[in-house]
Design a protein around this motif. Structure first.
Motif, PDB file in Angstrom:
ATOM      1  N   LEU A  91      -7.412   7.153  -6.922  1.00  0.00           N
ATOM      2  CA  LEU A  91      -7.628   5.796  -6.431  1.00  0.00           C
ATOM      3  C   LEU A  91      -6.368   5.174  -5.841  1.00  0.00           C
ATOM      4  CD1 LEU A  91      -9.988   4.478  -9.246  1.00  0.00           C
ATOM      5  CD2 LEU A  91     -10.579   4.815  -6.837  1.00  0.00           C
ATOM      6  N   GLN A  92      -5.218   5.794  -6.099  1.00  0.00           N
ATOM      7  CA  GLN A  92      -3.996   5.282  -5.479  1.00  0.00           C
ATOM      8  C   GLN A  92      -4.023   5.440  -3.962  1.00  0.00           C
ATOM      9  OE1 GLN A  92      -2.187   3.449  -7.337  1.00  0.00           O
ATOM     10  NE2 GLN A  92      -3.240   4.151  -9.198  1.00  0.00           N
ATOM     11  N   ASN A  93      -4.933   6.285  -3.449  1.00  0.00           N
ATOM     12  CA  ASN A  93      -5.094   6.398  -1.996  1.00  0.00           C
ATOM     13  C   ASN A  93      -5.450   5.048  -1.386  1.00  0.00           C
ATOM     14  OD1 ASN A  93      -4.685   9.283  -1.317  1.00  0.00           O
ATOM     15  ND2 ASN A  93      -6.404   9.606  -2.700  1.00  0.00           N
ATOM     16  N   TYR A  94      -6.283   4.270  -2.104  1.00  0.00           N
ATOM     17  CA  TYR A  94      -6.609   2.930  -1.618  1.00  0.00           C
ATOM     18  C   TYR A  94      -5.376   2.035  -1.651  1.00  0.00           C
ATOM     19  CZ  TYR A  94     -11.626   3.913  -1.740  1.00  0.00           C
ATOM     20  OH  TYR A  94     -12.881   4.435  -1.503  1.00  0.00           O
ATOM     21  N   ARG A  95      -4.612   2.115  -2.733  1.00  0.00           N
ATOM     22  CA  ARG A  95      -3.412   1.279  -2.825  1.00  0.00           C
ATOM     23  C   ARG A  95      -2.435   1.596  -1.693  1.00  0.00           C
ATOM     24  NH1 ARG A  95      -2.165  -1.522  -7.045  1.00  0.00           N
ATOM     25  NH2 ARG A  95      -3.273  -0.145  -8.497  1.00  0.00           N
ATOM     26  N   MET A  96      -2.317   2.886  -1.385  1.00  0.00           N
ATOM     27  CA  MET A  96      -1.418   3.283  -0.306  1.00  0.00           C
ATOM     28  C   MET A  96      -1.823   2.639   1.015  1.00  0.00           C
ATOM     29  SD  MET A  96       1.072   5.089  -1.401  1.00  0.00           S
ATOM     30  CE  MET A  96       1.663   5.500   0.239  1.00  0.00           C
ATOM     31  N   LEU A  97      -3.123   2.505   1.261  1.00  0.00           N
ATOM     32  CA  LEU A  97      -3.579   1.884   2.500  1.00  0.00           C
ATOM     33  C   LEU A  97      -3.133   0.431   2.578  1.00  0.00           C
ATOM     34  CD1 LEU A  97      -7.203   3.331   2.838  1.00  0.00           C
ATOM     35  CD2 LEU A  97      -5.094   4.150   3.910  1.00  0.00           C
ATOM     36  N   PHE A  98      -3.229  -0.280   1.449  1.00  0.00           N
ATOM     37  CA  PHE A  98      -2.753  -1.667   1.433  1.00  0.00           C
ATOM     38  C   PHE A  98      -1.250  -1.723   1.705  1.00  0.00           C
ATOM     39  CE2 PHE A  98      -6.666  -2.394  -1.093  1.00  0.00           C
ATOM     40  CZ  PHE A  98      -7.158  -3.501  -0.422  1.00  0.00           C
ATOM     41  N   LEU A  99      -0.515  -0.793   1.124  1.00  0.00           N
ATOM     42  CA  LEU A  99       0.934  -0.783   1.317  1.00  0.00           C
ATOM     43  C   LEU A  99       1.294  -0.429   2.758  1.00  0.00           C
ATOM     44  CD1 LEU A  99       2.020   0.935  -2.021  1.00  0.00           C
ATOM     45  CD2 LEU A  99       1.938  -1.512  -1.490  1.00  0.00           C
ATOM     46  N   TYR A 100       0.532   0.512   3.354  1.00  0.00           N
ATOM     47  CA  TYR A 100       0.751   0.838   4.762  1.00  0.00           C
ATOM     48  C   TYR A 100       0.518  -0.393   5.640  1.00  0.00           C
ATOM     49  CZ  TYR A 100       0.703   5.869   3.662  1.00  0.00           C
ATOM     50  OH  TYR A 100       0.981   7.116   3.167  1.00  0.00           O
ATOM     51  N   LEU A 101      -0.543  -1.132   5.322  1.00  0.00           N
ATOM     52  CA  LEU A 101      -0.842  -2.330   6.102  1.00  0.00           C
ATOM     53  C   LEU A 101       0.261  -3.369   5.905  1.00  0.00           C
ATOM     54  CD1 LEU A 101      -2.758  -3.902   7.938  1.00  0.00           C
ATOM     55  CD2 LEU A 101      -4.006  -4.653   5.895  1.00  0.00           C
ATOM     56  N   ALA A 102       0.727  -3.527   4.670  1.00  0.00           N
ATOM     57  CA  ALA A 102       1.816  -4.481   4.400  1.00  0.00           C
ATOM     58  C   ALA A 102       3.062  -4.108   5.186  1.00  0.00           C
ATOM     59  CB  ALA A 102       2.116  -4.513   2.898  1.00  0.00           C
ATOM     60  N   ASP A 103       3.290  -2.811   5.349  1.00  0.00           N
ATOM     61  CA  ASP A 103       4.452  -2.343   6.112  1.00  0.00           C
ATOM     62  C   ASP A 103       4.402  -2.781   7.574  1.00  0.00           C
ATOM     63  OD1 ASP A 103       6.153  -1.082   4.348  1.00  0.00           O
ATOM     64  OD2 ASP A 103       5.150   0.853   4.491  1.00  0.00           O
ATOM     65  N   GLU A 104       3.199  -3.063   8.060  1.00  0.00           N
ATOM     66  CA  GLU A 104       3.038  -3.428   9.463  1.00  0.00           C
ATOM     67  C   GLU A 104       3.442  -4.873   9.745  1.00  0.00           C
ATOM     68  OE1 GLU A 104       1.813  -1.363  12.145  1.00  0.00           O
ATOM     69  OE2 GLU A 104       2.568   0.002  10.603  1.00  0.00           O
TER      70      GLU A 104
END
Length: 206
Positions: A91-104
């Motif tokens: 489920l950390q795959n979902y968290r990574m997506l949020f972090l990728y978006l935050a990086d933008e």
């Protein structure tokens, strides 16, 4: 070979996607052509990045749409649902997506919006982060957003584990943000460590 044959034969008006969870080795070194849209990587006909070692470019608009309006995070905020360690890790795959978006984003308020929603749909105390590197990546995003309480919660969790390897990973991170705290943490960890094989322990830290 099968994947390359599909790419060669498929009609130009049809899109090709890889799942985000696919091992990079199975992406046939095509990451230069891939666009991260969330749980899928869309293949582009032209190179999007110059280096094969770089991560795929994020389609910010599509990723934000998917995370905020399309994907369902049912029961990921429910403390009464049991998630074993394997599920927690996946489920950390979902968290990574949020972090990728935050990086933008650059503005703290924009980063905070993304992370606040992440916290609401998959709270840290329900879907726990097991890997220290991801804990620190998440903490760093909280710091960028000025979310001090969330930042401190992760730092406290790492130090409470009283694990010398985790503490030195944390100290390495803090050396770039808070050098005094980093030095104090290293001293505390080394003094309290009771293992017989200190040299091997230190050599295991990347």
């Amino acid at each position: 070979i099968m994947i390359l044959k599909i790419i060669e034969d498929i009609d130009k008006d049809r899109d090709i996607y890889f799942a985000t969870t696919v091992n990079p080795e199975s992406q046939m070194n095509l990451n230069q052509y891939l666009l991260n849209q969330g749980m899928v990587l869309k293949m582009n006909s032209q190179k999007l990045i110059s280096k094969a070692t770089d991560s795929p470019i994020v389609d910010r608009e599509k990723l934000e749409e998917n995370l905020f309006n399309v994907y369902r995070f049912t029961n990921l905020d429910n403390p009464n649902v049991f998630y074993n360690s394997d599920l927690q890790r996946i489920l950390q795959n979902y968290r990574m997506l949020f972090l990728y978006l935050a990086d933008e984003y650059k503005k703290p308020e924009d980063i905070e919006k993304v992370l606040t929603y992440m916290n609401s749909v998959m709270p840290y105390d329900v879907i726990r982060i097991q890997r220290t590197g991801l804990q620190l990546y998440t903490a760093d995003k909280y710091r960028s957003a000025g979310m001090v309480n969330d930042y401190n919660q992760i730092i406290k969790k790492i130090t409470d584990d009283n694990d010398i390897v985790k503490n030195i990973e944390l100290a390495d991170y803090l050396s770039r943000t808070d050098l005094l705290a980093s030095n104090d943490l290293i001293k505390k960890s080394l003094i309290s460590y009771k293992g017989d094989n200190m040299e091997s322990c230190l050599l295991s830290i990347e």
